[in-house]
Motif scaffolding. Structure first.
Motif, PDB file in Angstrom:
ATOM      1  N   LEU A   1      -6.050  -1.834  -1.250  1.00 23.09           N
ATOM      2  CA  LEU A   1      -6.853  -1.225  -0.416  1.00 23.09           C
ATOM      3  C   LEU A   1      -8.182  -2.094  -0.012  1.00 23.09           C
ATOM      4  O   LEU A   1      -8.695  -2.824   0.935  1.00 23.09           O
TER       5      LEU A   1
ATOM      6  N   VAL B   1       0.991  -1.413   0.149  1.00 20.16           N
ATOM      7  CA  VAL B   1       0.295   0.318  -0.188  1.00 20.16           C
ATOM      8  C   VAL B   1       0.614   1.004   0.496  1.00 20.16           C
ATOM      9  O   VAL B   1       0.297   1.796  -1.093  1.00 20.16           O
TER      10      VAL B   1
ATOM     11  N   GLY C   1      -7.195  -3.768   2.836  1.00 17.92           N
ATOM     12  CA  GLY C   1      -7.540  -1.822   3.755  1.00 17.92           C
ATOM     13  C   GLY C   1      -7.940  -2.477   5.407  1.00 17.92           C
ATOM     14  O   GLY C   1      -7.207  -1.530   6.501  1.00 17.92           O
TER      15      GLY C   1
ATOM     16  N   LEU D   1      -3.453   7.736   5.531  1.00 18.32           N
ATOM     17  CA  LEU D   1      -3.038   5.962   6.062  1.00 18.32           C
ATOM     18  C   LEU D   1      -1.725   6.130   6.059  1.00 18.32           C
ATOM     19  O   LEU D   1      -1.086   5.020   6.576  1.00 18.32           O
TER      20      LEU D   1
ATOM     21  N   SER E   1      -8.222   3.762   6.103  1.00 21.40           N
ATOM     22  CA  SER E   1      -7.764   2.663   4.616  1.00 21.40           C
ATOM     23  C   SER E   1      -8.885   2.917   4.351  1.00 21.40           C
ATOM     24  O   SER E   1      -9.024   3.554   2.927  1.00 21.40           O
TER      25      SER E   1
END
Lengths: 211, 101
Positions: A60, A23, A64, A174, A71
């Motif tokens: 995500l 991510v 997530g 994030l 997220s």
């Protein structure tokens, strides 16, 4: 656009650690396009940014739940961004096509008018009434106008959207959640943090974002 | 799939991913035309009737491309080919399980 290679992935490591690295890489990728994509005519950078938003959104969607609320917000905004840039891209694809079609019809009409001129010394303007596509142009020209105006409108929307999300801290929150996750995993025997953020408390058990 | 790439045997993973991408590309080609046709028809309805012909010609061109995209899509989503892909992915998962064990 080829996805950036994610470094330090380890199949033996827990999911959240690998997911955080993936991510993080995808957020970096998305943000890297921002300065250029915010220029109105940077069609390629905008297209690449759309692909980057898509990759971030999908990773995500799968992972997530490891990173809590930041997220969820980022996934939702990445989806919005993907949609907005996708609509801009549709204009970028259609506009040259419409212009090429107008040009093709012009060529066809010019040849037809010339045929009617036969061996006249000069071309009679009245011969344009023989242009087979004379009733076609207006709709296509209006379509080109529409696409150009819509693109400008969508671009402004995109610019405001991006600036608003940066100001709100959607991506940086994030990133912080990812960094915290990686940090916690680095020191498994360290004492528990005081008053951790709810999103970081039990990331692996956080509810999956609704789809 | 790319998300879990390091878990799978590299060569077989690459082959399966290539197949999945071919399906996604063929579907995307088809879908792009669908989206364009819907947008053009909507735009055309906002025009005066006498101005619609040019846009309708464009829609006809897109329909032709849609038909070609369908021809290209058909072999890619052939049932046997999809079943074969499913088997290959199941083998990949089994290989990942064996590695993890």
């Amino acid at each position: 656009m080829k996805a950036r290679k994610v470094k330090k992935l380890d199949p033996a490591a827990p999911l959240d650690v690998n997911a955080a690295r993936i991510v993080r890489s995808r957020v970096d990728e998305l943000r890297s396009f921002a300065p250029q994509a915010l220029e109105p005519d940077a069609t390629e950078a905008q297209h690449d940014m759309r692909i980057a938003a898509k990759r971030l959104r999908y990773v995500l969607e799968v992972t997530g739940f490891c990173f809590g609320k930041p997220s969820q917000a980022a996934r939702s905004r990445a989806r919005d961004l993907q949609g907005l840039l996708g609509e801009i891209h549709d204009c970028d694809v259609m506009l040259p096509r419409v212009q090429a079609e107008i040009e093709r019809l012009r060529g066809e009409d010019a040849r037809a008018v010339l045929l009617h001129a036969a061996d006249a010394e000069d071309l009679d303007p009245a011969l344009t009434t023989h242009a087979p596509n004379r009733s076609v142009y207006r709709g296509l020209e209006l379509l080109a106008v529409h696409l150009r105006a819509r693109r400008a409108l969508l671009f402004e929307r995109f610019r405001h959207f991006w600036q608003a999300e940066v100001s709100k801290g959607t991506w940086s929150r994030l990133e912080r959640a990812l960094d915290e996750q990686l940090e916690q995993r680095k020191e498994p025997n360290s004492p528990p943090q005081q008053e951790p953020e709810p999103a970081a408390r039990e990331p692996a058990r956080a509810p999956s974002p609704s789809t | 799939m790319e998300l879990f790439e390091p878990c799978f045997p590299r060569k077989r993973f690459r082959a399966a991913l290539k197949e999945v991408k071919a399906i996604a590309d063929a579907l995307g080609e088809r879908r792009d035309r669908d989206v364009s046709i819907v947008a053009l028809k909507k735009f055309s309805q906002g025009l005066e009737v006498s101005d619609r012909r040019g846009v309708e010609m464009l829609v006809e061109q897109l329909r032709g491309e849609q038909s070609l995209a369908n021809d290209r899509l058909a072999p890619v989503v052939d049932r046997r080919r999809l079943l074969d892909l499913r088997d290959r992915i199941e083998e990949l998962v089994a290989a990942a399980d064996r590695r993890a064990a």
